[in-house]
Design an enzyme around this catalytic site. Structure first.
Site, PDB file in Angstrom:
ATOM      1  N   SER A  17     -33.755   7.220  -9.609  1.00 43.26           N
ATOM      2  CA  SER A  17     -33.100   6.208  -8.756  1.00 43.26           C
ATOM      3  C   SER A  17     -32.237   5.266  -9.595  1.00 43.26           C
ATOM      4  O   SER A  17     -31.215   4.764  -9.119  1.00 43.26           O
ATOM      5  CB  SER A  17     -34.127   5.437  -7.918  1.00 43.26           C
ATOM      6  OG  SER A  17     -34.908   4.605  -8.724  1.00 43.26           O
ATOM      7  N   MET A  94     -39.710   9.489 -20.032  1.00 37.80           N
ATOM      8  CA  MET A  94     -41.112   9.289 -20.360  1.00 37.80           C
ATOM      9  C   MET A  94     -41.500   9.858 -21.726  1.00 37.80           C
ATOM     10  O   MET A  94     -42.578  10.417 -21.888  1.00 37.80           O
ATOM     11  CB  MET A  94     -41.996   9.916 -19.267  1.00 37.80           C
ATOM     12  CG  MET A  94     -41.679   9.412 -17.865  1.00 37.80           C
ATOM     13  SD  MET A  94     -41.753   7.616 -17.735  1.00 37.80           S
ATOM     14  CE  MET A  94     -43.525   7.404 -17.648  1.00 37.80           C
ATOM     15  N   HIS A 113     -37.502  -1.209 -18.115  1.00 37.51           N
ATOM     16  CA  HIS A 113     -38.970  -1.178 -17.988  1.00 37.51           C
ATOM     17  C   HIS A 113     -39.404  -2.102 -16.845  1.00 37.51           C
ATOM     18  O   HIS A 113     -38.894  -3.217 -16.738  1.00 37.51           O
ATOM     19  CB  HIS A 113     -39.616  -1.619 -19.311  1.00 37.51           C
ATOM     20  CG  HIS A 113     -41.107  -1.576 -19.259  1.00 37.51           C
ATOM     21  ND1 HIS A 113     -41.814  -0.391 -19.324  1.00 37.51           N
ATOM     22  CD2 HIS A 113     -42.032  -2.560 -19.086  1.00 37.51           C
ATOM     23  CE1 HIS A 113     -43.109  -0.648 -19.216  1.00 37.51           C
ATOM     24  NE2 HIS A 113     -43.265  -1.954 -19.069  1.00 37.51           N
TER      25      HIS A 113
HETATM   26  C1  GRF Z   1     -38.493   2.761 -13.273  1.00 37.08           C
HETATM   27  O1  GRF Z   1     -39.429   1.920 -12.673  1.00 37.08           O
HETATM   28  C2  GRF Z   1     -38.232   2.319 -14.684  1.00 37.08           C
HETATM   29  O2  GRF Z   1     -38.376   0.943 -14.862  1.00 37.08           O
HETATM   30  C3  GRF Z   1     -39.305   3.038 -15.471  1.00 37.08           C
HETATM   31  O3  GRF Z   1     -39.443   4.276 -14.833  1.00 37.08           O
HETATM   32  C4  GRF Z   1     -39.032   4.164 -13.469  1.00 37.08           C
HETATM   33  C5  GRF Z   1     -37.975   5.202 -13.267  1.00 37.08           C
HETATM   34  O4  GRF Z   1     -37.569   5.291 -11.936  1.00 37.08           O
HETATM   35  N1  GRF Z   1     -38.963   3.138 -16.876  1.00 37.08           N
HETATM   36  P1  GRF Z   1     -36.345   6.216 -11.552  1.00 37.08           P
HETATM   37  O5  GRF Z   1     -36.624   7.608 -12.116  1.00 37.08           O
HETATM   38  O6  GRF Z   1     -35.118   5.616 -12.139  1.00 37.08           O
HETATM   39  O7  GRF Z   1     -36.316   6.222 -10.054  1.00 37.08           O
END
Ligand code: GRF
Length: 213
Positions: A17, A94, A113
């Site tokens: 997202s 991740m 984050h």
């Molecule tokens: C987000 O909450 C970001 O802060 C964290 O992982 C999540 C990723 O969400 N590092 P998306 O894949 O961008 O929807």
């Protein structure tokens, strides 16, 4: 698009997202940048589908093909260079980066984050915040070093934590701020407005800094 348009590489492991927020900001004219490539360590990451839909080059790189994290990052580095990436954005990526990637892109990698760092680094940041009982949480955009969720803080946005909040409701509230803040920070970076000295990031967009000058 001008010759000086910033080329971004996005690393994402999941739904993407934040990638979508960057794409929307570019397509909407609020961010002058180009996404050169989207890379993922997860074959089925929805982020890759989003890239495909918007005709952005993308690639899945299987960690199992690499004997070490360093070799994996060397492959990513090669791909980022091939696509002439100037700024790397970790958007729900991740994996911890090694020096193989951090050194060549020193000061040119940012991460988003979902907590007000240094509180609640690592996994399950929303649940950590709920378990701790904080009344305010938020998100942090920071430069990346080899330590997890640790590099110099560029920008933060806060949200209230309500009694009765669950991980899902808090993460939704914080995510809205992530989507607002991330394209804004990338635009500021592209305009050369961010200066880093040690841990301190000065943002020349801040009114008080402009007054001092
Ligand atoms: C987000 O909450 C970001 O802060 C964290 O992982 C999540 C990723 O969400 N590092 P998306 O894949 O961008 O929807």
């Amino acid at each position: 698009m001008s010759d000086k348009t910033l080329v971004i590489g996005v690393l994402a492991s999941g739904r993407g997202s934040n990638l979508q927020a960057i794409i929307d900001a570019i397509e909407g004219g609020g961010l002058e940048a180009k996404i050169g490539v989207v890379l993922s360590n997860k074959k089925n990451a929805h982020a890759l589908q989003r890239a495909k839909r918007h005709h952005i080059p993308f690639q899945y790189v299987d960690p199992k093909d690499c004997p070490s994290r360093e070799i994996y990052d060397t492959i990513l580095l090669g791909l980022l260079k091939t696509h002439q990436v100037e700024l790397v954005v970790l958007a729900g990526y991740m994996r911890l980066l090694t020096s193989e990637l951090v050194r060549p892109y020193q000061g040119r990698i940012i991460n988003v984050h979902p907590s007000l760092l240094p509180a609640f680094p690592g996994l399950h940041a929303h649940q950590q915040a709920l378990d701790y009982g904080v009344k305010v949480s938020g998100c942090t955009i920071h430069f990346v070093d080899e330590e997890m969720d640790h590099g110099p803080v560029i920008a933060q946005a806060s949200v209230p934590v309500f009694s009765g909040d669950k991980e899902s409701s808090l993460s939704e509230r914080i995510l809205r701020e992530e989507h607002r803040l991330l394209p804004k920070v990338i635009q500021e970076y592209s305009e050369g407005r961010l200066c880093v000295e040690g841990r301190i990031v000065q943002n020349r967009s801040d009114p008080q800094i402009e007054v001092i000058q």
